[in-house]
Design an enzyme around this catalytic site. Structure first.
Site, PDB file in Angstrom:
ATOM      1  N   GLY A 133     -37.779  33.640  38.918  1.00  0.00           N
ATOM      2  CA  GLY A 133     -36.922  34.815  38.500  1.00  0.00           C
ATOM      3  C   GLY A 133     -37.429  36.065  38.910  1.00  0.00           C
ATOM      4  N   HIS A 134     -38.856  36.248  38.878  1.00  0.00           N
ATOM      5  CA  HIS A 134     -39.428  37.441  39.565  1.00  0.00           C
ATOM      6  C   HIS A 134     -39.238  37.308  41.205  1.00  0.00           C
ATOM      7  CE1 HIS A 134     -41.998  36.880  35.764  1.00  0.00           C
ATOM      8  NE2 HIS A 134     -41.475  38.425  35.831  1.00  0.00           N
TER       9      HIS A 134
END
Ligand code: PAF
Length: 274
Positions: free
Chosen positions: A33-34
């Site tokens: 996600g990051h």
């Protein structure tokens, strides 16, 4: 090219070249996600800065500040793979002077929904984000929709306090079975993980409906069937104000859920059209 690691504000200023800057604020324990935030940042600016700072101000007493996963070497490798130029990883002493007095208030909105269960949390988030904005002076900053209330409050702060920064919200990434990616997922045992799926299942059941009361009942039915989730809230709210909506409401809403599975507290949300 290697990532430059800046541990203080002087090194940060030295590391930044001319040209536009996109900031991805994180607390480390980086996951896919990051990485998606870093990719969005790369599309938006010549230089990408990722900040890695586990912010003590946003953790309440008894929360997981001391056990929050710290995986700096792996985080650095992820940043290098994503073409990030600078990682800003200040110490708590670099960020907060012992004599500090002034902080950012998240106002009424910071006391709603997640704020009911984490008093002071959003003040801590906005204070550190404001400091990061002032230190990095980005043109753009990228945040995940997974923390929907945080994203809404950061947009509010940028507007209310006139930060000249474009805020980009990035969609939540999920495992194939629906679990939203989160640094806290690594706390989950295999059994907890399977219980935790009730959160996303509830959100998906709610999103199949169009009227607010039907959305909430469909989602609630899924959560009621999973006693392993100790629910903090299931709320259907206006995405800009985080006030609850009712059957008179039309437009985009956030269906947000938070609960504990074992010793892990998880949050998740979906955007839907009513
Ligand atoms: O979303 C997070 O990881 C944190 O709340 C943030 C925005 C980096 C502030 O500490």
């Amino acid at each position: 090219m290697d990532v430059i690691v800046a541990e203080d504000r002087a090194a940060l200023r030295k590391a930044l070249g001319p040209g536009t800057v996109a900031l991805v604020p994180t607390m480390g324990a980086l996951h896919e996600g990051h990485r998606s935030l870093m990719r969005l940042a790369r599309e938006r600016a010549a230089q990408v800065v990722v900040s890695i700072f586990v912010n003590p101000l946003q953790f309440g007493p008894g929360e997981d500040f001391s056990r929050y996963p710290r995986t700096f070497d792996a985080d650095l490798a992820a940043c290098a793979e994503e073409g990030v130029q600078v990682v800003f990883s200040p110490s708590p002493e670099e960020m907060y002077q012992p004599s500090r007095q002034v902080s950012v208030s998240s106002g009424h909105m910071g006391t709603l929904v997640e704020g009911v269960f984490r008093p002071g949390h959003f003040d801590g988030v906005l204070t550190v984000v404001a400091k990061l904005f002032n230190l990095v002076q980005p043109d753009v900053a990228v945040f995940g929709q997974k923390d929907a209330q945080q994203l809404a409050l950061i947009r509010r702060m940028v507007s209310d306090l006139d930060f000249p920064i474009e805020i980009v919200g990035a969609p939540t990434l999920r495992e194939p079975d629906g679990l939203a990616l989160s640094s806290r997922n690594r706390y989950l045992s295999a059994a907890d993980r399977s219980v935790a799926l009730a959160l996303s299942r509830a959100l998906f059941a709610g999103s199949a409906e169009r009227a607010p009361s039907a959305v909430l009942s469909a989602a609630r039915a899924v959560l009621d069937a999973e006693p392993g989730v100790v629910l903090d809230y299931l709320s259907l709210v206006d995405p800009a104000t985080f006030e609850e909506v009712d059957d008179r409401y039309y437009g985009t809403a956030v269906l947000a859920v938070a609960g504990r599975v074992g010793t892990t507290r998880l949050i998740d949300n979906v955007l839907l059209e009513l």
